[in-house]
Design a protein around this motif. Structure first.
Motif: not given
Length: 281
Positions: A72-83
């Motif tokens: 798997x040569x590609x990764x992505x990460x993203x997040x949402x704040x709790x509010x």
């Protein structure tokens, strides 16, 4: 080695599918002793490498190298704040695509695909890792959503998995791993990558707690514009052309953002700006 095995495979010891009741884990899967031993070595090395990491982008690079061992040569990460509500999470772009091909990243943002991304929609509803092909075949997936997956394949991301990550205080994130081939990831590989994703989430949360950011800093309009284009993979020169300002001016505003967010570099500043809700992609 036995200690490392227990760290790497905590959920293989009992019936639960969650770690400490906070972060989603994989369903129970039985592995051969040889497979467990091989992965234990790799995962233990990954844990050791990330133990002294102090910056999010360093952690991302190490996670990317780990994923590459599983094609798997590609990764992505993203997040949402709790509010932020889950409903808004689906309707609005919210993740920084970090290690995908530049051409696909640029098109994704330009077309506003984050608002109709089937991976985001599925991650909100699911408790553990899933293959992208599952979403493509799902009856609830619309033609517009399938078109996003078709276009991703045209840019080289032909298959992949995504891992929903739920943490304390309703925090939520997604980590994805993509492949350039149509071959589906075996269940065992999915389990391995989900361990890495959970570890990434735990370390990322630690960075956030140590960031020294209390009240959300206020950025000027120009500062928000400059850091927004950083999240979209643009250089200072490209950002200057888009905004009609000089490279020096772009760098001036980005340095101000880094200072206000207590970030070591522009990548870390971009991650914090999104996670704190200062900018929406």
């Amino acid at each position: 080695m036995e200690l490392a095995r227990k760290i790497a495979f905590p959920q293989l010891r009992g019936p639960t599918t969650k770690a400490s009741g906070q972060f989603s884990m994989v369903p129970l899967i039985h592995f051969s002793d040889a497979a467990i031993e091989a992965f234990t070595v790799e995962f233990s090395r990954f844990l050791d490498q990330t133990d002294g990491v102090t910056q999010p982008e360093q952690l991302l690079e190490l996670s990317s190298a780990f994923a590459l061992k599983f094609a798997c040569p590609w990764i992505a990460y993203g997040s949402r704040t709790p509010d932020r509500s889950f409903l808004k999470s689906v309707r609005r772009e919210w993740a920084i695509i970090l290690k995908y091909p530049d051409e696909w990243r640029q098109r994704y943002f330009k077309m506003g695909y984050g608002r109709i991304d089937p991976i985001i929609k599925a991650s909100v509803k699911r408790a553990h890792a899933f293959r992208w092909s599952e979403m493509y075949k799902d009856a609830s997936t619309t033609e517009d959503e399938r078109r996003i997956l078709d276009e991703a394949a045209m840019f080289g991301l032909r298959s992949g998995i995504s891992v929903p990550l739920r943490g304390p205080n309703d925090s939520f994130a997604i980590m994805s791993f993509a492949q350039p081939c149509n071959r589906e990831c075996p269940n065992r590989t999915i389990s391995y990558l989900q361990f890495a994703a959970v570890h990434f989430q735990l370390r990322a949360a630690k960075f956030e707690n140590q960031s020294g950011v209390g009240e959300v800093p206020k950025l000027s309009l120009r500062e928000r514009e400059c850091i927004l284009w950083v999240t979209r993979g643009k250089s200072s020169w490209e950002t200057g052309k888009i905004l009609g300002i000089s490279v020096n001016t772009v760098n001036f505003h980005i340095k101000n953002v880094m200072r206000k967010l207590n970030a070591a570099n522009r990548t870390a500043a971009a991650i914090k700006a999104v996670s704190l809700g200062i900018i929406d992609l």
